[in-house]
Motif scaffolding. Sequence first.
Motif, mmCIF file in Angstrom:
data_model
loop_
_atom_site.group_PDB
_atom_site.id
_atom_site.type_symbol
_atom_site.label_atom_id
_atom_site.label_comp_id
_atom_site.label_asym_id
_atom_site.label_seq_id
_atom_site.Cartn_x
_atom_site.Cartn_y
_atom_site.Cartn_z
ATOM 1 N N GLY A 14 5.727 -2.401 -1.821
ATOM 2 C CA GLY A 14 4.764 -1.605 -0.952
ATOM 3 C C GLY A 14 3.713 -2.202 -0.403
ATOM 4 O O GLY A 14 2.623 -1.791 0.074
ATOM 5 N N ARG A 15 3.727 -3.831 -0.472
ATOM 6 C CA ARG A 15 2.639 -4.435 0.337
ATOM 7 C C ARG A 15 3.204 -5.195 1.565
ATOM 8 O O ARG A 15 4.132 -5.334 2.000
ATOM 9 C CB ARG A 15 2.305 -5.549 -0.802
ATOM 10 C CG ARG A 15 1.630 -5.151 -2.062
ATOM 11 C CD ARG A 15 1.074 -6.244 -2.758
ATOM 12 N NE ARG A 15 2.081 -7.103 -3.481
ATOM 13 C CZ ARG A 15 2.673 -6.609 -4.538
ATOM 14 N NH1 ARG A 15 2.179 -5.565 -5.230
ATOM 15 N NH2 ARG A 15 3.394 -7.518 -5.207
ATOM 16 N N SER A 32 6.864 5.254 -1.405
ATOM 17 C CA SER A 32 6.051 4.765 -0.404
ATOM 18 C C SER A 32 5.197 6.080 0.018
ATOM 19 O O SER A 32 4.123 5.545 0.272
ATOM 20 C CB SER A 32 6.983 4.560 0.799
ATOM 21 O OG SER A 32 8.052 3.416 0.688
ATOM 22 N N ASP A 33 5.411 7.128 0.242
ATOM 23 C CA ASP A 33 4.632 8.382 0.389
ATOM 24 C C ASP A 33 3.842 8.928 -0.552
ATOM 25 O O ASP A 33 3.122 9.846 -0.225
ATOM 26 C CB ASP A 33 5.409 9.256 1.289
ATOM 27 C CG ASP A 33 6.106 8.828 2.581
ATOM 28 O OD1 ASP A 33 5.472 8.105 3.120
ATOM 29 O OD2 ASP A 33 7.114 9.370 2.878
ATOM 30 N N SER A 34 3.994 8.441 -1.728
ATOM 31 C CA SER A 34 3.091 9.213 -2.897
ATOM 32 C C SER A 34 1.890 8.660 -2.939
ATOM 33 O O SER A 34 1.629 7.211 -3.014
ATOM 34 C CB SER A 34 4.023 8.859 -4.242
ATOM 35 O OG SER A 34 3.273 8.935 -5.435
ATOM 36 N N SER A 35 0.857 9.425 -2.988
ATOM 37 C CA SER A 35 -0.685 8.911 -3.390
ATOM 38 C C SER A 35 -0.587 8.256 -4.604
ATOM 39 O O SER A 35 -1.773 7.538 -4.844
ATOM 40 C CB SER A 35 -1.557 9.983 -3.194
ATOM 41 O OG SER A 35 -1.350 10.955 -4.160
ATOM 42 N N TRP A 37 0.926 5.906 -5.746
ATOM 43 C CA TRP A 37 1.517 4.266 -5.494
ATOM 44 C C TRP A 37 1.056 3.959 -4.204
ATOM 45 O O TRP A 37 1.466 3.237 -3.400
ATOM 46 C CB TRP A 37 3.135 4.459 -5.418
ATOM 47 C CG TRP A 37 3.476 4.711 -6.478
ATOM 48 C CD1 TRP A 37 4.134 6.051 -7.025
ATOM 49 C CD2 TRP A 37 4.273 3.761 -7.460
ATOM 50 N NE1 TRP A 37 4.733 5.610 -8.357
ATOM 51 C CE2 TRP A 37 4.746 4.428 -8.623
ATOM 52 C CE3 TRP A 37 3.976 2.361 -7.544
ATOM 53 C CZ2 TRP A 37 5.074 3.871 -9.801
ATOM 54 C CZ3 TRP A 37 4.626 1.745 -8.982
ATOM 55 C CH2 TRP A 37 5.181 2.364 -9.708
ATOM 56 N N ASP A 38 -0.314 3.671 -4.210
ATOM 57 C CA ASP A 38 -1.139 3.112 -3.088
ATOM 58 C C ASP A 38 -0.856 1.582 -3.055
ATOM 59 O O ASP A 38 -1.122 0.961 -3.991
ATOM 60 C CB ASP A 38 -2.460 3.503 -3.365
ATOM 61 C CG ASP A 38 -3.503 3.036 -2.099
ATOM 62 O OD1 ASP A 38 -2.941 3.119 -1.024
ATOM 63 O OD2 ASP A 38 -4.658 2.650 -2.157
ATOM 64 N N ASP A 39 -0.244 1.111 -1.873
ATOM 65 C CA ASP A 39 0.066 -0.235 -1.619
ATOM 66 C C ASP A 39 0.875 -0.948 -2.725
ATOM 67 O O ASP A 39 0.751 -1.919 -3.220
ATOM 68 C CB ASP A 39 -1.249 -1.328 -1.529
ATOM 69 C CG ASP A 39 -2.104 -0.910 -0.249
ATOM 70 O OD1 ASP A 39 -1.500 -0.497 0.613
ATOM 71 O OD2 ASP A 39 -3.379 -0.865 -0.438
ATOM 72 N N ASP A 41 0.819 -0.052 -5.974
ATOM 73 C CA ASP A 41 0.209 -0.015 -7.245
ATOM 74 C C ASP A 41 0.107 1.234 -7.819
ATOM 75 O O ASP A 41 -0.406 2.347 -7.084
ATOM 76 C CB ASP A 41 -1.181 -0.590 -7.079
ATOM 77 C CG ASP A 41 -1.758 -0.763 -8.379
ATOM 78 O OD1 ASP A 41 -1.540 -1.671 -9.219
ATOM 79 O OD2 ASP A 41 -2.686 0.179 -8.519
ATOM 80 N N HIS A 42 0.606 1.535 -9.101
ATOM 81 C CA HIS A 42 0.634 2.857 -9.651
ATOM 82 C C HIS A 42 -0.641 2.671 -10.756
ATOM 83 O O HIS A 42 -0.269 2.202 -11.690
ATOM 84 C CB HIS A 42 1.827 3.092 -10.575
ATOM 85 C CG HIS A 42 1.877 4.431 -11.014
ATOM 86 N ND1 HIS A 42 1.591 5.565 -10.495
ATOM 87 C CD2 HIS A 42 1.981 4.782 -12.343
ATOM 88 C CE1 HIS A 42 1.707 6.778 -11.298
ATOM 89 N NE2 HIS A 42 1.804 5.951 -12.515
#
Length: 72
Positions: A14-15, A32-35, A37-39, A41-42
């Motif tokens: 995701g980076r 990838s599209d889940s808020s 999992w920003d960049d 990172d969960h």
Amino acid sequence: MREFTLEELKQYNGRDGNPAYVAYDGKVYDVSDSSMWDDGDHMGAHEAGEDLTVAHEAAPPDVPVVDFPQGG
């Protein structure tokens, strides 16, 4: 259906423009599209590009570690 080694999965962290994938119970999920999992990172607890089976199963039963999207 594509299969991934753990080494291949690490590339999907995701980076740097990479998609964010996680594995759970033998399946790979695109988060990838889940808020959540920003960049990649969960919530500071987990990183994309990893197999989360053990972490998820070790969590208390009333506290979900990851809400996996449908499909996968």
